[in-house]
Design a protein around this motif. Structure first.
Motif, PDB file in Angstrom:
ATOM      1  N   VAL A  48      93.499  36.999  -5.350  1.00 40.29           N
ATOM      2  CA  VAL A  48      92.458  36.006  -5.536  1.00 40.29           C
ATOM      3  C   VAL A  48      91.584  36.007  -4.294  1.00 40.29           C
ATOM      4  O   VAL A  48      92.093  36.128  -3.178  1.00 40.29           O
ATOM      5  CB  VAL A  48      93.084  34.602  -5.734  1.00 40.29           C
ATOM      6  CG1 VAL A  48      92.019  33.563  -6.029  1.00 40.29           C
ATOM      7  CG2 VAL A  48      94.101  34.633  -6.856  1.00 40.29           C
ATOM      8  N   GLY A  49      90.288  35.895  -4.492  1.00 41.74           N
ATOM      9  CA  GLY A  49      89.431  35.859  -3.312  1.00 41.74           C
ATOM     10  C   GLY A  49      87.982  35.814  -3.715  1.00 41.74           C
ATOM     11  O   GLY A  49      87.626  36.210  -4.822  1.00 41.74           O
ATOM     12  N   PRO A  50      87.131  35.337  -2.807  1.00 35.85           N
ATOM     13  CA  PRO A  50      85.708  35.204  -3.123  1.00 35.85           C
ATOM     14  C   PRO A  50      85.010  36.560  -3.233  1.00 35.85           C
ATOM     15  O   PRO A  50      85.610  37.597  -2.926  1.00 35.85           O
ATOM     16  CB  PRO A  50      85.158  34.416  -1.932  1.00 35.85           C
ATOM     17  CG  PRO A  50      86.124  34.648  -0.821  1.00 35.85           C
ATOM     18  CD  PRO A  50      87.459  34.887  -1.452  1.00 35.85           C
ATOM     19  N   ASP A  51      83.762  36.556  -3.653  1.00 34.34           N
ATOM     20  CA  ASP A  51      82.956  37.778  -3.734  1.00 34.34           C
ATOM     21  C   ASP A  51      82.992  38.503  -2.395  1.00 34.34           C
ATOM     22  O   ASP A  51      82.844  37.875  -1.347  1.00 34.34           O
ATOM     23  CB  ASP A  51      81.482  37.441  -4.012  1.00 34.34           C
ATOM     24  CG  ASP A  51      81.265  36.865  -5.395  1.00 34.34           C
ATOM     25  OD1 ASP A  51      82.223  36.886  -6.191  1.00 34.34           O
ATOM     26  OD2 ASP A  51      80.149  36.398  -5.662  1.00 34.34           O
ATOM     27  N   GLY A  52      83.178  39.810  -2.448  1.00 34.57           N
ATOM     28  CA  GLY A  52      83.123  40.597  -1.222  1.00 34.57           C
ATOM     29  C   GLY A  52      84.377  40.543  -0.367  1.00 34.57           C
ATOM     30  O   GLY A  52      84.393  41.059   0.749  1.00 34.57           O
TER      31      GLY A  52
ATOM     32  N   ASN B 123      86.748  38.023 -16.003  1.00 32.52           N
ATOM     33  CA  ASN B 123      85.434  37.538 -15.565  1.00 32.52           C
ATOM     34  C   ASN B 123      84.463  37.488 -16.748  1.00 32.52           C
ATOM     35  O   ASN B 123      84.301  38.475 -17.468  1.00 32.52           O
ATOM     36  CB  ASN B 123      84.890  38.463 -14.468  1.00 32.52           C
ATOM     37  CG  ASN B 123      83.840  37.769 -13.634  1.00 32.52           C
ATOM     38  OD1 ASN B 123      83.466  36.631 -13.925  1.00 32.52           O
ATOM     39  ND2 ASN B 123      83.350  38.429 -12.616  1.00 32.52           N
ATOM     40  N   GLY B 124      83.844  36.352 -16.961  1.00 33.55           N
ATOM     41  CA  GLY B 124      82.883  36.215 -18.049  1.00 33.55           C
ATOM     42  C   GLY B 124      83.505  36.048 -19.418  1.00 33.55           C
ATOM     43  O   GLY B 124      82.812  36.140 -20.433  1.00 33.55           O
TER      44      GLY B 124
ATOM     45  N   THR C 299      91.065  38.371  -9.445  1.00 28.80           N
ATOM     46  CA  THR C 299      90.255  37.364 -10.128  1.00 28.80           C
ATOM     47  C   THR C 299      89.493  36.513  -9.122  1.00 28.80           C
ATOM     48  O   THR C 299      90.007  36.220  -8.040  1.00 28.80           O
ATOM     49  CB  THR C 299      91.127  36.458 -11.031  1.00 28.80           C
ATOM     50  OG1 THR C 299      90.314  35.409 -11.567  1.00 28.80           O
ATOM     51  CG2 THR C 299      92.282  35.848 -10.272  1.00 28.80           C
ATOM     52  N   PRO C 300      88.258  36.150  -9.470  1.00 35.96           N
ATOM     53  CA  PRO C 300      87.537  35.219  -8.606  1.00 35.96           C
ATOM     54  C   PRO C 300      87.848  33.773  -8.997  1.00 35.96           C
ATOM     55  O   PRO C 300      87.417  32.844  -8.328  1.00 35.96           O
ATOM     56  CB  PRO C 300      86.069  35.543  -8.917  1.00 35.96           C
ATOM     57  CG  PRO C 300      86.087  35.989 -10.346  1.00 35.96           C
ATOM     58  CD  PRO C 300      87.433  36.597 -10.610  1.00 35.96           C
TER      59      PRO C 300
ATOM     60  N   GLY D 163      98.099  36.480  -3.704  1.00 31.66           N
ATOM     61  CA  GLY D 163      97.645  36.700  -2.340  1.00 31.66           C
ATOM     62  C   GLY D 163      96.181  36.283  -2.283  1.00 31.66           C
ATOM     63  O   GLY D 163      95.389  36.677  -3.144  1.00 31.66           O
ATOM     64  N   LEU D 164      95.853  35.462  -1.296  1.00 35.50           N
ATOM     65  CA  LEU D 164      94.456  35.060  -1.125  1.00 35.50           C
ATOM     66  C   LEU D 164      93.809  36.032  -0.136  1.00 35.50           C
ATOM     67  O   LEU D 164      94.227  36.132   1.021  1.00 35.50           O
ATOM     68  CB  LEU D 164      94.390  33.624  -0.585  1.00 35.50           C
ATOM     69  CG  LEU D 164      92.992  33.142  -0.165  1.00 35.50           C
ATOM     70  CD1 LEU D 164      92.032  33.116  -1.356  1.00 35.50           C
ATOM     71  CD2 LEU D 164      93.079  31.746   0.474  1.00 35.50           C
ATOM     72  N   VAL D 165      92.812  36.782  -0.614  1.00 32.18           N
ATOM     73  CA  VAL D 165      92.143  37.798   0.209  1.00 32.18           C
ATOM     74  C   VAL D 165      90.835  37.243   0.743  1.00 32.18           C
ATOM     75  O   VAL D 165      90.067  36.604   0.008  1.00 32.18           O
ATOM     76  CB  VAL D 165      91.772  39.048  -0.638  1.00 32.18           C
ATOM     77  CG1 VAL D 165      91.372  40.207   0.271  1.00 32.18           C
ATOM     78  CG2 VAL D 165      92.897  39.445  -1.547  1.00 32.18           C
TER      79      VAL D 165
END
Ligand code: ATP
Ligand code: MG
Length: 255
Positions: A45-49, A172-173, A200-201, A213-215
């Motif tokens: 899991v983690g934000p864009d980029g 996503n979407g 997944t975002p 894991g939070l990336v």
């Protein structure tokens, strides 16, 4: 069952160790590491980029690393061709043939995987039933809803019944009902022993994984079973927290 190499027994199905990769000025992977066991669904899991796609591409052997190592079933995915038939990949931009039907897409990907006809028929029928796409077998891919399209893409990735599956933002979407169906489908395969990494975002999807894991900036900020992560956060003084609050708090501390 095909015989599996004994060296793979007892070790994690997926290993990412100290992954490092730079693109120009961007350190996309900065020491990312995690392992996934057979029968485990691991969420990135983690934000864009954050580095999720780069990590998945490294695990699939599609990019060279500046440092660290990726292992799939004990093998080097960039160098050992034997990984290919044991690994399923659903990239973030998954290209099906939009002017082919559901059935034609499955047949095409079955041929690419050189599945014998009888095995192909059996697996395609099972996947069409599981995804409830059977009634749409003659519908062109470009006329499917977003959720159905993703289910077809997932089916194509699952045709070879891979032992390890890497999924980059498959939900996503996708509408909430189809999202739930996709997760239920994944849990069926994982219960059968498959090792899965899914990115997944959507922070709330953390709860659907065995471990997450939070990336952020190419590193893991947090890792653990979702229930335990939330309980620890609550003990730290946050009443009835959500994953979103937990993750945003962690990212804020790391900044
Ligand atoms: N081929 C490339 N060339 C240049 N920069 C890249 C390349 N691939 C990734 N990057 C950069 O590396 C960082 C990590 O990208 P990555 O695609 O792995 O993130 P992500 O977590 O998958 O994001 P998203 O949720 O938006 O898909 C970003 O800053 C991205 O711009
Ligand atoms: Mg990505």
């Amino acid at each position: 069952m095909q015989e599996r190499s004994s060296s793979a027994a007892g070790q994690p199905a997926i290993v990412a160790r100290d992954l490092r990769r730079r693109f120009g000025a961007v350190q996309a992977l900065d020491g990312l590491g995690f392992t996934v066991a057979r029968g485990e669904l691991y969420g990135l899991v983690g934000p864009d980029g954050a580095g999720k796609t780069t990590a998945i591409r490294a695990l699939a052997g599609l990019i060279d690393l500046d440092g660290g190592e990726a292992r799939i079933l004990g093998l080097d995915p960039a160098r050992d061709g034997a990984v290919r038939e044991r690994l399923g990949l659903m990239p973030q931009q998954y290209s099906l043939y939009r002017d082919l039907t559901v059935g034609e897409n499955l047949r095409f990907f079955g041929r690419l995987a050189t599945l014998p006809a009888a095995r192909y028929r059996e697996r395609a029928a099972r996947l069409l039933a599981l995804t409830r796409l059977a009634p749409f077998v003659d519908r062109r891919a470009d006329q499917l809803s977003g959720g159905m399209y993703k289910k077809l893409a997932l089916s194509c990735a699952l045709l070879t019944e891979p032992e390890v599956l890497l999924l980059d933002e498959p939900t996503n979407g996708v509408d909430p009902v189809s999202r739930r169906e996709l997760w239920a489908l994944l849990h069926e395969f994982v219960d059968g022993g498959m090792a899965v990494v899914i990115s997944t975002p959507y922070m709330d999807e953390a709860e659907r994984c065995h471990r997450v894991g939070l990336v952020h900036h190419g590193r893991l900020l947090l890792e653990g079973p979702p229930g335990r992560l939330l309980a620890d956060f609550e003990r730290a003084g946050h009443a009835r927290p959500t994953f979103e609050e937990l993750f945003i708090d962690s990212i804020g501390r790391a900044a």
